[in-house]
Design a protein around this motif. Sequence first.
Motif, PDB file in Angstrom:
ATOM      1  N   GLU B  32       0.834  -1.206   0.000  1.00  0.00           N
ATOM      2  CA  GLU B  32       0.000   0.000   0.000  1.00  0.00           C
ATOM      3  C   GLU B  32       0.874   1.264   0.000  1.00  0.00           C
ATOM      4  O   GLU B  32       0.570   2.240  -0.701  1.00  0.00           O
ATOM      5  CB  GLU B  32      -0.926  -0.006   1.226  1.00  0.00           C
ATOM      6  N   VAL B  33       1.942   1.226   0.777  1.00  0.00           N
ATOM      7  CA  VAL B  33       2.869   2.374   0.774  1.00  0.00           C
ATOM      8  C   VAL B  33       3.468   2.565  -0.618  1.00  0.00           C
ATOM      9  O   VAL B  33       3.566   3.687  -1.129  1.00  0.00           O
ATOM     10  CB  VAL B  33       3.984   2.167   1.835  1.00  0.00           C
ATOM     11  N   LYS B  34       3.832   1.459  -1.227  1.00  0.00           N
ATOM     12  CA  LYS B  34       4.404   1.519  -2.575  1.00  0.00           C
ATOM     13  C   LYS B  34       3.384   2.073  -3.574  1.00  0.00           C
ATOM     14  O   LYS B  34       3.723   2.920  -4.417  1.00  0.00           O
ATOM     15  CB  LYS B  34       4.860   0.126  -3.007  1.00  0.00           C
ATOM     16  N   ALA B  35       2.156   1.607  -3.464  1.00  0.00           N
ATOM     17  CA  ALA B  35       1.102   2.070  -4.372  1.00  0.00           C
ATOM     18  C   ALA B  35       0.872   3.572  -4.246  1.00  0.00           C
ATOM     19  O   ALA B  35       0.458   4.236  -5.202  1.00  0.00           O
ATOM     20  CB  ALA B  35      -0.198   1.306  -4.090  1.00  0.00           C
ATOM     21  N   CYS B  36       1.160   4.084  -3.065  1.00  0.00           N
ATOM     22  CA  CYS B  36       0.998   5.525  -2.821  1.00  0.00           C
ATOM     23  C   CYS B  36       2.255   6.313  -3.193  1.00  0.00           C
ATOM     24  O   CYS B  36       2.299   7.542  -3.007  1.00  0.00           O
ATOM     25  CB  CYS B  36       0.655   5.779  -1.356  1.00  0.00           C
ATOM     26  N   LYS B  38       5.194   6.230  -1.732  1.00  0.00           N
ATOM     27  CA  LYS B  38       5.831   6.810  -0.539  1.00  0.00           C
ATOM     28  C   LYS B  38       6.929   5.921   0.067  1.00  0.00           C
ATOM     29  O   LYS B  38       7.259   6.072   1.250  1.00  0.00           O
ATOM     30  CB  LYS B  38       4.757   7.093   0.524  1.00  0.00           C
ATOM     31  N   PRO B  77      -4.758  -0.781   4.322  1.00  0.00           N
ATOM     32  CA  PRO B  77      -5.011   0.515   3.660  1.00  0.00           C
ATOM     33  C   PRO B  77      -5.378   1.622   4.639  1.00  0.00           C
ATOM     34  O   PRO B  77      -4.943   2.769   4.486  1.00  0.00           O
ATOM     35  CB  PRO B  77      -6.166   0.192   2.704  1.00  0.00           C
ATOM     36  N   VAL B  80      -2.313   2.848   6.485  1.00  0.00           N
ATOM     37  CA  VAL B  80      -1.447   3.643   5.603  1.00  0.00           C
ATOM     38  C   VAL B  80      -2.060   5.015   5.344  1.00  0.00           C
ATOM     39  O   VAL B  80      -1.390   6.050   5.493  1.00  0.00           O
ATOM     40  CB  VAL B  80      -1.187   2.903   4.273  1.00  0.00           C
ATOM     41  N   HIS B  81      -3.327   5.052   4.984  1.00  0.00           N
ATOM     42  CA  HIS B  81      -3.923   6.334   4.582  1.00  0.00           C
ATOM     43  C   HIS B  81      -4.222   7.232   5.778  1.00  0.00           C
ATOM     44  O   HIS B  81      -3.902   8.424   5.756  1.00  0.00           O
ATOM     45  CB  HIS B  81      -5.168   6.075   3.731  1.00  0.00           C
ATOM     46  N   LEU B  85       0.037   8.362   6.261  1.00  0.00           N
ATOM     47  CA  LEU B  85      -0.039   9.543   5.384  1.00  0.00           C
ATOM     48  C   LEU B  85      -0.788  10.694   6.044  1.00  0.00           C
ATOM     49  O   LEU B  85      -0.478  11.860   5.812  1.00  0.00           O
ATOM     50  CB  LEU B  85      -0.721   9.172   4.063  1.00  0.00           C
TER      51      LEU B  85
END
Lengths: 103, 103
Positions: B32-36, B38, B77, B80-81, B85
């Motif tokens: 999820e971090v990668k998808a963002c 970050k 998710p 992470v969000h 973030l």
Amino acid sequence: MSIYEKHVFVCVSGKTCPTQGSEAVWQALRDEVKACGKLDAIRVNKSGCLAQCGHGPMVVVYPEQVWYGRVTVEDAPKIVHDHLLGDAPVERLRYVKAKSTVS
Amino acid sequence: MSIYEKHVFVCVSGKTCPTQGSEAVWQALRDEVKACGKLDAIRVNKSGCLAQCGHGPMVVVYPEQVWYGRVTVEDAPKIVHDHLLGDAPVERLRYVKAKSTVS
């Protein structure tokens, strides 16, 4: 309230730390904490790759986010006594990432 | 200046976390971090036993030392969000060690 007063992570993965004696550094730090009777307050964990390859063995201390590079077994008592117990980071071992190497 | 804005450790060792899907939780958080986009700012590492066995999969986020217990892949998710973030820890997943279980 956190679970530990100090939480130490020693990189034992990635390309370089394992070849530079990081497992022995982890053991030395943990043994010294144990010898001081502080295993309840100070946790010394192995971690996956901290992505600072070539500068290790890498150690990071939280919550104050102090990073150490090229740590040796011989450095362990000083890190434990000065920093983990005495709250005075060991300046000569501090690792600061150069801006140019940010990846 | 620290190396990472957030440094996340997922217990993948010890008696219980590995049997509760902690490797998959690590993978889900990292994905999820990668998808963002970050990965430079947020590091998600595997760690040795965090010594909170039975309450896992355990996750701890530094430097703010927020602990999460019983984390699932589906929670990734939101962690992470909201937290990594958005700086708003996920309260329903927070783990606070009971005083009576301090060992």
